[in-house]
Design an enzyme around this catalytic site. Structure first.
Site, PDB file in Angstrom:
ATOM      1  N   CYS A 215       0.836  -1.204   0.000  1.00 51.60           N
ATOM      2  CA  CYS A 215       0.000   0.000   0.000  1.00 51.60           C
ATOM      3  C   CYS A 215       0.868   1.250   0.000  1.00 51.60           C
ATOM      4  CB  CYS A 215      -0.922  -0.017   1.222  1.00 51.60           C
ATOM      5  SG  CYS A 215      -1.936   1.465   1.324  1.00 51.60           S
TER       6      CYS A 215
ATOM      7  N   CYS B 144      -0.507   4.102   2.118  1.00 49.65           N
ATOM      8  CA  CYS B 144      -0.357   3.952   3.571  1.00 49.65           C
ATOM      9  C   CYS B 144       1.096   4.185   4.004  1.00 49.65           C
ATOM     10  CB  CYS B 144      -0.746   2.543   4.027  1.00 49.65           C
ATOM     11  SG  CYS B 144      -2.200   1.871   3.253  1.00 49.65           S
ATOM     12  N   ASP B 145       2.046   3.646   3.236  1.00 56.78           N
ATOM     13  CA  ASP B 145       3.435   3.571   3.717  1.00 56.78           C
ATOM     14  C   ASP B 145       4.413   4.496   2.991  1.00 56.78           C
ATOM     15  OD1 ASP B 145       2.536   1.602   5.435  1.00 56.78           O
ATOM     16  OD2 ASP B 145       2.981  -0.020   4.031  1.00 56.78           O
TER      17      ASP B 145
END
Ligand code: NAP
Length: 298
Positions: free
Chosen positions: A131, A134-135
């Site tokens: 992701c 997200c990261d």
């Protein structure tokens, strides 16, 4: 006892909830993670009609709020077993017991596919991610790579260009399957593309280096990266249903009314066998499935 039980709170499930509630059905949505599904982690959406540009979190948050305002109830819990064949459908959840309904819509979506390279699983959270939204921010001013050649991989590579010192895209062929718009954006960006290439191995824990093989020349190279973002497609989250519902390679089969082979059981979104997996088509599936549930109950 509910009228309609929806599994999954992605765009398909949330739209089914909105249509079900507006059709007068007592509707509950059961979701094991968070609302929005894959769409909620999409950084930029430019193809949802009527909205020129929006991030996936906001779009799906709005869908959830709309469903709540119409009276849809939400249960955030893991489904461990399902009963579909009986007149009363039910799911057994980990913490909230059994939830029953007269109809069910399965809209569980799909999950990120693993690359299958040795060491991948051990490095999750230490240099392997599924992701970018997200990261990605953890890799500010660091070199990163993305593997894959579809819309997700190209979107991720472009997004990571906002943070990373350099971005490599590793693709196993010499053409992308991403849309023309994304293709053009990528080719005019600073992303370095490694064509005809696959990841053969990882070095370092946390990750420091990738070993890459060129499939045409068999040449091996290494690139220094702090994270590999894997974007090689998805698999349907359908394991709970495969012994009950007709499917093709795990994707559940439905007719044009989203009806499956079991009466009262409908399906919507990415978990379904469908020629196009987009937010708009997931929403359309959800609307049709809810209308079919309403008619089934008449
Ligand atoms: P996808 O379209 O299935 O693409 C997966 C990519 O990964 C392909 O390029 C494939 O290579 C490659 N791949 C698969 N297995 C691999 C492996 N083991 N090793 C290396 N490479 C591998 O998946 P996606 O990009 O996640 O998209 C999923 C669906 O969501 C698609 O229908 C897509 O259109 C949609 N989507 C749309 C948007 C948008 O419209 N903005 C954004 C994101 C996703 P090959 O090309 O060689 O098969």
């Amino acid at each position: 006892m509910h009228d309609l039980l929806i599994l999954g709170a992605g765009p398909a499930g949330l739209t089914a909830g909105i249509y079900g509630a507006r059709g007068g059905l007592d509707t509950v949505i059961v979701e094991q993670k968070s609302f929005g599904g894959q769409a909620s982690i999409t950084p930029e959406i430019e193809n949802f009609p009527g909205i020129q540009n929006i991030d996936g979190f906001t779009l799906t948050y709005n869908m959830q709020e709309q469903a709540k305002a119409l009276g849809v109830s939400f249960v955030y819990d893991q489904v461990e077993a399902v009963v579909l064949e009986e007149e009363i459908k039910s799911v057994t959840t980990k913490n909230n017991g059994v939830i029953e309904a007269k109809t069910i819509i399965i809209a569980c979506g799909a999950e990120a596919r693993r690359l299958g390279v040795e060491g991948e699983i051990e490095l999750i959270g230490k240099g392997v991610s599924y992701c970018a939204t997200c990261d990605g921010r953890f890799f500010k001013n660091k070199p990163v790579a993305v593997v894959g050649g579809g819309n997700t991989a190209v979107e991720d590579a472009l997004y990571l260009g906002n943070f990373a010192s350099e971005v490599h895209l590793i693709h196993r062929r010499d053409t992308l399957r991403a849309s023309k718009v994304l293709n053009d954006k990528l080719l005019s960006s600073n992303v370095k593309i490694l064509w005809d290439s696959v990841v053969e191995g990882f070095e370092g824990n946390p990750l420091e280096r990738l070993h890459i093989k060129n499939l045409k020349t068999n040449e091996m190279t290494s690139i220094d990266v702090s994270c590999l973002f894997v974007a090689v497609g998805q698999d349907p989250a359908s394991s709970l249903f495969l012994d009950k519902l007709d499917n093709e390679n795990g994707y559940i089969l439905a007719d044009e009314n989203m009806a499956t082979n079991i009466p009262g059981v409908f399906v919507a979104g990415d978990i379904r066998k469908t020629p196009l997996r987009q937010i708009i088509t997931a929403c359309a599936d959800g609307a049709i499935a809810a209308e079919s549930a309403i008619k089934y109950l008449m």
